[in-house]
Design a protein around this motif. Structure first.
Motif, PDB file in Angstrom:
ATOM      1  N   GLY A 211       0.823  -1.283   0.125  1.00  0.00           N
ATOM      2  CA  GLY A 211       0.009  -0.081   0.064  1.00  0.00           C
ATOM      3  C   GLY A 211       0.806   1.155   0.063  1.00  0.00           C
ATOM      4  N   PRO A 212       0.575   2.354  -0.534  1.00  0.00           N
ATOM      5  CA  PRO A 212       0.890   3.783  -0.513  1.00  0.00           C
ATOM      6  C   PRO A 212       1.302   4.297   0.638  1.00  0.00           C
ATOM      7  CG  PRO A 212      -1.229   3.859  -1.158  1.00  0.00           C
ATOM      8  CD  PRO A 212      -1.011   2.481  -1.065  1.00  0.00           C
ATOM      9  N   GLY A 213       2.553   4.539   0.909  1.00  0.00           N
ATOM     10  CA  GLY A 213       3.031   5.390   2.383  1.00  0.00           C
ATOM     11  C   GLY A 213       3.285   4.325   3.378  1.00  0.00           C
ATOM     12  N   ARG A 214       3.171   2.924   3.072  1.00  0.00           N
ATOM     13  CA  ARG A 214       3.458   2.105   4.112  1.00  0.00           C
ATOM     14  C   ARG A 214       4.848   1.275   4.151  1.00  0.00           C
ATOM     15  NH1 ARG A 214      -0.213   2.960   7.783  1.00  0.00           N
ATOM     16  NH2 ARG A 214      -0.243   0.972   8.421  1.00  0.00           N
ATOM     17  N   GLU A 215       5.777   2.028   4.134  1.00  0.00           N
ATOM     18  CA  GLU A 215       7.136   1.784   4.009  1.00  0.00           C
ATOM     19  C   GLU A 215       7.575   0.770   5.170  1.00  0.00           C
ATOM     20  OE1 GLU A 215      10.068   4.785   1.686  1.00  0.00           O
ATOM     21  OE2 GLU A 215       8.944   5.492   3.386  1.00  0.00           O
ATOM     22  N   ARG A 216       8.341  -0.275   5.048  1.00  0.00           N
ATOM     23  CA  ARG A 216       8.575  -1.207   6.134  1.00  0.00           C
ATOM     24  C   ARG A 216      10.342  -0.892   6.526  1.00  0.00           C
ATOM     25  NH1 ARG A 216       7.164  -5.132   3.536  1.00  0.00           N
ATOM     26  NH2 ARG A 216       9.418  -5.593   2.274  1.00  0.00           N
ATOM     27  N   LEU A 217      10.304  -1.030   7.717  1.00  0.00           N
ATOM     28  CA  LEU A 217      11.783  -0.782   8.243  1.00  0.00           C
ATOM     29  C   LEU A 217      12.745  -1.802   7.924  1.00  0.00           C
ATOM     30  CD1 LEU A 217      12.367   0.717  11.817  1.00  0.00           C
ATOM     31  CD2 LEU A 217      13.712  -1.294  10.939  1.00  0.00           C
ATOM     32  N   THR A 218      13.725  -1.839   7.371  1.00  0.00           N
ATOM     33  CA  THR A 218      14.743  -2.969   6.949  1.00  0.00           C
ATOM     34  C   THR A 218      15.863  -2.797   7.852  1.00  0.00           C
ATOM     35  OG1 THR A 218      15.674  -1.462   5.400  1.00  0.00           O
ATOM     36  CG2 THR A 218      13.741  -3.077   4.467  1.00  0.00           C
ATOM     37  N   GLY A 219      15.985  -1.635   8.554  1.00  0.00           N
ATOM     38  CA  GLY A 219      17.291  -1.957   9.581  1.00  0.00           C
ATOM     39  C   GLY A 219      17.800  -0.755  10.094  1.00  0.00           C
ATOM     40  N   PHE A 220      18.567  -0.671  11.426  1.00  0.00           N
ATOM     41  CA  PHE A 220      19.447   0.182  11.762  1.00  0.00           C
ATOM     42  C   PHE A 220      20.891  -0.003  11.323  1.00  0.00           C
ATOM     43  CE2 PHE A 220      16.464   0.339  15.576  1.00  0.00           C
ATOM     44  CZ  PHE A 220      15.361   0.893  15.145  1.00  0.00           C
ATOM     45  N   PHE A 221      21.380   1.019  11.161  1.00  0.00           N
ATOM     46  CA  PHE A 221      23.040   0.749  10.852  1.00  0.00           C
ATOM     47  C   PHE A 221      23.786   2.097  11.647  1.00  0.00           C
ATOM     48  CE2 PHE A 221      21.429   3.397   7.336  1.00  0.00           C
ATOM     49  CZ  PHE A 221      22.491   4.066   6.968  1.00  0.00           C
ATOM     50  N   ASP A 222      25.009   1.909  11.122  1.00  0.00           N
ATOM     51  CA  ASP A 222      26.100   2.973  11.874  1.00  0.00           C
ATOM     52  C   ASP A 222      25.994   2.813  13.413  1.00  0.00           C
ATOM     53  OD1 ASP A 222      28.099   4.682  12.015  1.00  0.00           O
ATOM     54  OD2 ASP A 222      27.117   6.139  11.184  1.00  0.00           O
ATOM     55  N   PHE A 223      26.648   1.722  13.805  1.00  0.00           N
ATOM     56  CA  PHE A 223      26.826   1.675  15.220  1.00  0.00           C
ATOM     57  C   PHE A 223      28.162   2.154  16.007  1.00  0.00           C
ATOM     58  CE2 PHE A 223      23.040  -0.976  14.712  1.00  0.00           C
ATOM     59  CZ  PHE A 223      22.365  -1.224  15.773  1.00  0.00           C
ATOM     60  N   TYR A 224      28.647   3.073  15.441  1.00  0.00           N
ATOM     61  CA  TYR A 224      29.971   3.184  15.960  1.00  0.00           C
ATOM     62  C   TYR A 224      30.098   4.568  16.707  1.00  0.00           C
ATOM     63  CZ  TYR A 224      30.768  -0.242  12.147  1.00  0.00           C
ATOM     64  OH  TYR A 224      30.778  -1.317  11.446  1.00  0.00           O
ATOM     65  N   PHE A 225      28.835   4.998  17.270  1.00  0.00           N
ATOM     66  CA  PHE A 225      28.876   5.800  18.334  1.00  0.00           C
ATOM     67  C   PHE A 225      28.149   5.095  19.595  1.00  0.00           C
ATOM     68  CE2 PHE A 225      29.302   9.338  15.150  1.00  0.00           C
ATOM     69  CZ  PHE A 225      30.255  10.097  15.880  1.00  0.00           C
ATOM     70  N   ALA A 226      27.996   3.836  19.388  1.00  0.00           N
ATOM     71  CA  ALA A 226      27.311   3.052  20.416  1.00  0.00           C
ATOM     72  C   ALA A 226      27.988   2.949  21.761  1.00  0.00           C
ATOM     73  CB  ALA A 226      27.026   1.429  20.063  1.00  0.00           C
ATOM     74  N   GLY A 227      27.429   2.814  22.980  1.00  0.00           N
ATOM     75  CA  GLY A 227      28.034   2.609  23.985  1.00  0.00           C
ATOM     76  C   GLY A 227      27.257   2.188  25.137  1.00  0.00           C
ATOM     77  N   VAL A 228      27.525   2.000  26.344  1.00  0.00           N
ATOM     78  CA  VAL A 228      26.477   1.783  27.415  1.00  0.00           C
ATOM     79  C   VAL A 228      26.142   2.942  28.036  1.00  0.00           C
ATOM     80  CG1 VAL A 228      26.432   0.510  29.584  1.00  0.00           C
ATOM     81  CG2 VAL A 228      27.339  -0.640  27.648  1.00  0.00           C
ATOM     82  N   ASP A 229      24.983   3.303  28.248  1.00  0.00           N
ATOM     83  CA  ASP A 229      24.489   4.420  28.575  1.00  0.00           C
ATOM     84  C   ASP A 229      23.040   4.085  29.025  1.00  0.00           C
ATOM     85  OD1 ASP A 229      23.954   7.034  29.475  1.00  0.00           O
ATOM     86  OD2 ASP A 229      25.074   8.011  27.868  1.00  0.00           O
ATOM     87  N   THR A 230      22.304   5.201  29.422  1.00  0.00           N
ATOM     88  CA  THR A 230      20.775   5.068  29.849  1.00  0.00           C
ATOM     89  C   THR A 230      19.913   4.674  28.414  1.00  0.00           C
ATOM     90  OG1 THR A 230      20.145   7.218  29.622  1.00  0.00           O
ATOM     91  CG2 THR A 230      20.983   6.627  31.811  1.00  0.00           C
ATOM     92  N   TRP A 231      19.039   4.121  28.676  1.00  0.00           N
ATOM     93  CA  TRP A 231      18.238   3.721  27.525  1.00  0.00           C
ATOM     94  C   TRP A 231      17.266   5.064  27.110  1.00  0.00           C
ATOM     95  CZ3 TRP A 231      16.482  -1.693  29.325  1.00  0.00           C
ATOM     96  CH2 TRP A 231      17.412  -2.839  29.074  1.00  0.00           C
ATOM     97  N   LEU A 232      17.264   5.733  28.095  1.00  0.00           N
ATOM     98  CA  LEU A 232      16.475   6.924  27.854  1.00  0.00           C
ATOM     99  C   LEU A 232      17.122   7.748  26.892  1.00  0.00           C
ATOM    100  CD1 LEU A 232      13.496   8.007  28.859  1.00  0.00           C
ATOM    101  CD2 LEU A 232      14.859   9.427  30.564  1.00  0.00           C
ATOM    102  N   PHE A 233      18.319   7.844  27.084  1.00  0.00           N
ATOM    103  CA  PHE A 233      19.082   8.836  26.351  1.00  0.00           C
ATOM    104  C   PHE A 233      18.770   8.363  24.868  1.00  0.00           C
ATOM    105  CE2 PHE A 233      23.209  10.141  24.129  1.00  0.00           C
ATOM    106  CZ  PHE A 233      23.148  11.615  24.442  1.00  0.00           C
TER     107      PHE A 233
END
Length: 334
Positions: A211-233
């Motif tokens: 359907g129109p306007g119903r795009e499907r998420l295929t992924g997150f990328f570029d994790f090179y700022f990742a770290g352990v922190d609060t999920w809320l951040f």
């Protein structure tokens, strides 16, 4: 993702041979972003099909730091989170060297960016972010958020000579506010774990759905700022990009409410998280204002590089201070 280091076709093919990924068809530098060197790598495998990858050369992160990021992506992918998993060689190694730099190669996600998201896109990102947080709970490696409070303290004095008086005052006062918050018992009650920390619109991919306007998420990328922190951040970083008017920095509350509701359908927020969301929205704005000022005024050379406008997140920070936003009504937080 600028091109700081040139990679030849021969160097790329050597890595493809080591990983048994096929014959190089094309190698193209990616000009967006500012941290690492990235190339789109297309190659033909023995079955005759074209396969697409992303080759990353790490310009700042060291070989000692990188296993945290690469193994995190592998860990999340194995648990069904939509992220590109690094390719390993026959011994299980996923970190290599190309042109004298640490390097990795991952699958290229399908689809494209959605730079004008609506509530439907925000709903998908919110739910997948919660899945990602839960999937990372048992991740055994630890790396702090390298662009967190300690980095702000280090960088802010270097930026002051470049700022107008009112900007310097805002930077000082907000840093003091965030230092006080981080030292508080209520902040210590926030749940923590691996976070993406940079999940902007250009780090998420969608492809056409039914359907129109119903795009499907295929992924997150570029994790090179990742770290352990609060999920809320992590949530606050997303809200400050996915759920705002880009011209004014104003939070679009209806879209933000959909994002948080979708997140909570997977992992309900604690009372402490609801109470501190306005403060973390300020923290997320401060983080990217500081980093954009840093990249503008203290840049590195690159053959393809465009620094992002710092004034955008200055506006966002001023908006979050002037107009705090709660996902719940104030009376529900009492």
């Amino acid at each position: 993702m600028a091109v700081f280091t040139e990679v030849s076709a021969e160097q790329a093919q050597a890595l493809l041979d080591h990983l048994q990924l096929g014959s190089l068809s094309s190698l193209r530098g990616i000009g967006a972003g500012i941290e690492n060197t990235n190339y789109f790598v297309d190659c033909t495998q023995a079955d005759g099909h074209l396969h697409r990858y992303v080759l990353t050369l790490f310009e700042r992160l060291t070989a000692e730091q990188l296993p945290f990021y690469l193994r995190l992506m592998q860990h999340l992918a194995q648990r069904g989170v939509l992220v590109p998993s690094p390719h390993a060689d026959s011994s299980g190694e996923i970190l290599f060297e190309v042109a004298g730099k640490p390097a990795a190669i991952v699958d290229r996600l399908h689809g494209g960016h959605q730079m004008a998201p609506d509530a439907f896109h925000c709903q998908q990102v919110g739910a997948m972010l919660a899945r990602m947080h839960l999937a990372g709970k048992d991740y055994p490696l630890h790396q702090p958020n390298l662009r967190g409070l300690a980095w702000w303290r280090e960088v802010v004095p270097q930026l002051l000579p470049f700022l107008a008086a009112d900007q310097a005052e805002l930077l000082h006062s907000e840093l003091a506010y965030q230092e006080q918050l981080a030292a508080s018992a209520r902040y210590g009650d926030l749940p923590t774990g691996p976070i993406h920390a940079d999940l902007f619109r250009d780090n998420v991919m969608f492809e056409p759905g039914e359907g129109p306007g119903r795009e499907r998420l295929t992924g997150f990328f570029d994790f090179y700022f990742a770290g352990v922190d609060t999920w809320l951040f992590d949530i606050a970083v997303c809200l400050n990009d996915w759920c705002i008017d880009l011209t004014s920095g104003r939070l679009i509350e209806e879209r933000a409410a959909v994002f948080v509701s979708a997140y909570e359908s997977v992992r309900p927020l604690s009372g402490a998280e609801h109470r501190l969301l306005p403060a973390l929205l300020r923290a997320a704005a401060l983080r990217f204002w500081v980093s954009r000022l840093f990249d503008l005024h203290l840049p590195r050379e690159a053959s393809l590089l465009k620094a992002h406008d710092p004034s955008h997140f200055e506006r966002v920070l001023r908006e979050r201070i002037a107009k705090p936003w709660h996902a719940l009504h104030d009376e529900a937080l009492k």
